[in-house]
Design a protein around this motif. Structure first.
Motif, PDB file in Angstrom:
ATOM      1  N   SER A  36     -12.921  -1.733  -8.107  1.00 49.76           N
ATOM      2  CA  SER A  36     -12.995  -1.845  -6.646  1.00 49.76           C
ATOM      3  C   SER A  36     -14.411  -1.563  -6.151  1.00 49.76           C
ATOM      4  O   SER A  36     -14.917  -2.257  -5.258  1.00 49.76           O
ATOM      5  CB  SER A  36     -12.011  -0.874  -5.987  1.00 49.76           C
ATOM      6  OG  SER A  36     -10.687  -1.151  -6.371  1.00 49.76           O
ATOM      7  N   GLU A  40       0.812  -1.220   0.000  1.00 46.86           N
ATOM      8  CA  GLU A  40       0.000   0.000   0.000  1.00 46.86           C
ATOM      9  C   GLU A  40       0.846   1.270   0.000  1.00 46.86           C
ATOM     10  O   GLU A  40       0.455   2.293  -0.562  1.00 46.86           O
ATOM     11  CB  GLU A  40      -0.917  -0.028   1.219  1.00 46.86           C
ATOM     12  CG  GLU A  40      -2.015   1.004   1.223  1.00 46.86           C
ATOM     13  CD  GLU A  40      -3.080   0.691   2.258  1.00 46.86           C
ATOM     14  OE1 GLU A  40      -3.712   1.644   2.740  1.00 46.86           O
ATOM     15  OE2 GLU A  40      -3.271  -0.493   2.583  1.00 46.86           O
ATOM     16  N   THR A  77       1.583   1.566  -6.266  1.00 45.24           N
ATOM     17  CA  THR A  77       0.259   1.211  -5.748  1.00 45.24           C
ATOM     18  C   THR A  77      -0.612   2.454  -5.615  1.00 45.24           C
ATOM     19  O   THR A  77      -1.809   2.428  -5.929  1.00 45.24           O
ATOM     20  CB  THR A  77       0.378   0.503  -4.387  1.00 45.24           C
ATOM     21  OG1 THR A  77       1.228  -0.643  -4.529  1.00 45.24           O
ATOM     22  CG2 THR A  77      -0.984   0.051  -3.879  1.00 45.24           C
ATOM     23  N   ARG A  78      -0.029   3.539  -5.166  1.00 42.07           N
ATOM     24  CA  ARG A  78      -0.789   4.793  -5.066  1.00 42.07           C
ATOM     25  C   ARG A  78      -1.300   5.217  -6.443  1.00 42.07           C
ATOM     26  O   ARG A  78      -2.426   5.705  -6.580  1.00 42.07           O
ATOM     27  CB  ARG A  78       0.088   5.893  -4.470  1.00 42.07           C
ATOM     28  CG  ARG A  78       0.520   5.659  -3.029  1.00 42.07           C
ATOM     29  CD  ARG A  78       1.117   6.933  -2.446  1.00 42.07           C
ATOM     30  NE  ARG A  78       1.701   6.697  -1.138  1.00 42.07           N
ATOM     31  CZ  ARG A  78       3.002   6.643  -0.887  1.00 42.07           C
ATOM     32  NH1 ARG A  78       3.870   6.817  -1.879  1.00 42.07           N
ATOM     33  NH2 ARG A  78       3.454   6.430   0.329  1.00 42.07           N
ATOM     34  N   ILE A 100     -10.531   2.101  -9.696  1.00 39.56           N
ATOM     35  CA  ILE A 100     -11.580   2.626  -8.813  1.00 39.56           C
ATOM     36  C   ILE A 100     -12.914   1.973  -9.137  1.00 39.56           C
ATOM     37  O   ILE A 100     -13.644   1.516  -8.244  1.00 39.56           O
ATOM     38  CB  ILE A 100     -11.683   4.160  -8.959  1.00 39.56           C
ATOM     39  CG1 ILE A 100     -10.410   4.830  -8.426  1.00 39.56           C
ATOM     40  CG2 ILE A 100     -12.909   4.694  -8.223  1.00 39.56           C
ATOM     41  CD1 ILE A 100     -10.339   6.321  -8.706  1.00 39.56           C
ATOM     42  N   GLU A 145      -8.835  -1.919   2.657  1.00 34.36           N
ATOM     43  CA  GLU A 145      -9.820  -0.874   2.940  1.00 34.36           C
ATOM     44  C   GLU A 145     -10.899  -1.424   3.871  1.00 34.36           C
ATOM     45  O   GLU A 145     -11.317  -2.576   3.723  1.00 34.36           O
ATOM     46  CB  GLU A 145     -10.484  -0.372   1.656  1.00 34.36           C
ATOM     47  CG  GLU A 145      -9.550   0.343   0.699  1.00 34.36           C
ATOM     48  CD  GLU A 145     -10.287   0.885  -0.521  1.00 34.36           C
ATOM     49  OE1 GLU A 145     -11.437   1.342  -0.361  1.00 34.36           O
ATOM     50  OE2 GLU A 145      -9.714   0.833  -1.622  1.00 34.36           O
ATOM     51  N   TRP A 166      -3.505  -3.564  -1.215  1.00 33.22           N
ATOM     52  CA  TRP A 166      -3.964  -2.550  -0.264  1.00 33.22           C
ATOM     53  C   TRP A 166      -5.189  -3.079   0.476  1.00 33.22           C
ATOM     54  O   TRP A 166      -5.815  -4.056   0.067  1.00 33.22           O
ATOM     55  CB  TRP A 166      -4.273  -1.229  -0.967  1.00 33.22           C
ATOM     56  CG  TRP A 166      -5.458  -1.240  -1.895  1.00 33.22           C
ATOM     57  CD1 TRP A 166      -6.754  -0.906  -1.604  1.00 33.22           C
ATOM     58  CD2 TRP A 166      -5.453  -1.600  -3.292  1.00 33.22           C
ATOM     59  NE1 TRP A 166      -7.548  -1.031  -2.716  1.00 33.22           N
ATOM     60  CE2 TRP A 166      -6.783  -1.452  -3.764  1.00 33.22           C
ATOM     61  CE3 TRP A 166      -4.461  -2.029  -4.179  1.00 33.22           C
ATOM     62  CZ2 TRP A 166      -7.131  -1.724  -5.091  1.00 33.22           C
ATOM     63  CZ3 TRP A 166      -4.817  -2.306  -5.489  1.00 33.22           C
ATOM     64  CH2 TRP A 166      -6.131  -2.150  -5.934  1.00 33.22           C
ATOM     65  N   TRP A 192      -0.105  -5.691  -6.739  1.00 36.42           N
ATOM     66  CA  TRP A 192      -0.297  -4.494  -5.919  1.00 36.42           C
ATOM     67  C   TRP A 192      -1.288  -4.844  -4.807  1.00 36.42           C
ATOM     68  O   TRP A 192      -2.319  -5.467  -5.060  1.00 36.42           O
ATOM     69  CB  TRP A 192      -0.872  -3.350  -6.747  1.00 36.42           C
ATOM     70  CG  TRP A 192      -0.017  -2.884  -7.890  1.00 36.42           C
ATOM     71  CD1 TRP A 192       0.862  -1.829  -7.891  1.00 36.42           C
ATOM     72  CD2 TRP A 192       0.037  -3.422  -9.224  1.00 36.42           C
ATOM     73  NE1 TRP A 192       1.446  -1.690  -9.127  1.00 36.42           N
ATOM     74  CE2 TRP A 192       0.964  -2.655  -9.965  1.00 36.42           C
ATOM     75  CE3 TRP A 192      -0.612  -4.489  -9.870  1.00 36.42           C
ATOM     76  CZ2 TRP A 192       1.257  -2.912 -11.311  1.00 36.42           C
ATOM     77  CZ3 TRP A 192      -0.318  -4.754 -11.199  1.00 36.42           C
ATOM     78  CH2 TRP A 192       0.607  -3.966 -11.905  1.00 36.42           C
ATOM     79  N   ARG A 239      -4.225   2.942  -7.622  1.00 35.95           N
ATOM     80  CA  ARG A 239      -5.448   3.133  -6.836  1.00 35.95           C
ATOM     81  C   ARG A 239      -6.231   4.379  -7.260  1.00 35.95           C
ATOM     82  O   ARG A 239      -7.443   4.450  -7.029  1.00 35.95           O
ATOM     83  CB  ARG A 239      -5.121   3.211  -5.343  1.00 35.95           C
ATOM     84  CG  ARG A 239      -4.668   1.892  -4.755  1.00 35.95           C
ATOM     85  CD  ARG A 239      -4.481   1.990  -3.257  1.00 35.95           C
ATOM     86  NE  ARG A 239      -5.756   2.156  -2.567  1.00 35.95           N
ATOM     87  CZ  ARG A 239      -5.862   2.364  -1.258  1.00 35.95           C
ATOM     88  NH1 ARG A 239      -4.762   2.466  -0.516  1.00 35.95           N
ATOM     89  NH2 ARG A 239      -7.043   2.484  -0.697  1.00 35.95           N
ATOM     90  N   ARG A 240      -5.558   5.335  -7.872  1.00 34.57           N
ATOM     91  CA  ARG A 240      -6.287   6.515  -8.350  1.00 34.57           C
ATOM     92  C   ARG A 240      -6.597   6.438  -9.848  1.00 34.57           C
ATOM     93  O   ARG A 240      -7.121   7.384 -10.435  1.00 34.57           O
ATOM     94  CB  ARG A 240      -5.519   7.795  -8.027  1.00 34.57           C
ATOM     95  CG  ARG A 240      -4.145   7.936  -8.650  1.00 34.57           C
ATOM     96  CD  ARG A 240      -3.556   9.306  -8.303  1.00 34.57           C
ATOM     97  NE  ARG A 240      -2.235   9.509  -8.868  1.00 34.57           N
ATOM     98  CZ  ARG A 240      -1.101   9.477  -8.169  1.00 34.57           C
ATOM     99  NH1 ARG A 240      -1.138   9.243  -6.866  1.00 34.57           N
ATOM    100  NH2 ARG A 240       0.065   9.694  -8.762  1.00 34.57           N
TER     101      ARG A 240
END
Length: 211
Positions: A43, A25, A30-31, A40, A189, A187, A185, A34-35
């Motif tokens: 997910s 993460e 990875t950042r 998005i 949540e 992360w 990757w 994720r954007r």
């Protein structure tokens, strides 16, 4: 921190070898993913599936703490799979243009003068180099009564000669090894759908706990 330049340099090197890239993460790559809108959207579809099928997830998609990524295309076990094929921005023209900018920046460095010239690795280069991808998701924690869960996302793509299609057959790449690069990757949540709408409570942080 992993850069797409690291991956591409390994892939195109004459001495290229298969490599496993695990990006937690906190990793910059990875950042970036994720954007990326396709991630998005994928997910969010996964979160809605969880909210609508909590008991199914509780029975079938619970994180296996001992699991570790490997250099294989085998799917992550006990996970919900969301596949995204050829998302926007991964077309050959976009990738070619982003790659040419990167290569030009590498060869623009003076061979003698000790001056720092950074390589140009655009965000488009990071995302178009992924192309199609899978997101495998499990739950570290889940409570169907309170309608809350901690979701463990593992996004996967392999960079191979096939990924580059006809572009990989260009004579300029004749000496390139193009060994497959396995990229993961990860992360976490925490989500809450107690009011009927799936909300991300917070980025749980601390890695996925699955490797």
């Amino acid at each position: 921190m992993t850069t797409i330049g690291d991956v591409l340099d390994e892939f195109f090197s004459p001495l290229s070898s298969e490599k496993l890239w695990i990006m937690p993460e906190s990793d910059n790559y990875t950042r970036i993913v994720r954007r990326w809108q396709p991630v998005i959207d994928a997910s969010n579809r996964t979160k809605r599936n969880l909210a609508g099928n909590c008991s199914l997830w509780r029975s079938n998609f619970v994180t296996i703490p001992s699991w570790q990524p490997t250099k294989t295309d085998a799917p992550k076990p006990k996970s919900y799979r969301e596949f995204v094929q050829s998302p926007p921005g991964t077309d050959p023209t976009t990738c070619k243009n982003a790659f040419m900018v990167y290569v030009a920046s590498k060869f623009a460095k003076p061979p003698v003068i000790p001056v720092f010239l950074p390589e140009i690795q655009t965000e488009k280069l990071y995302t178009c180099s992924i192309g199609s991808f899978n997101i495998y998701t499990s739950v570290n924690k889940i409570d169907c009564t309170t309608r809350t869960a901690q979701m463990n996302f593992w996004m996967y793509n392999s960079m191979s000669r096939r990924s580059f299609g006809d572009f990989a057959s260009h004579p300029v790449f004749s000496l390139c090894g193009m060994a497959t690069q396995y990229m993961w990757w990860n992360w976490v949540e925490s989500v809450d759908w107690s009011d009927g709408t799936v909300r991300t409570v917070k980025a749980a942080g601390g890695g996925g706990g699955g490797w």
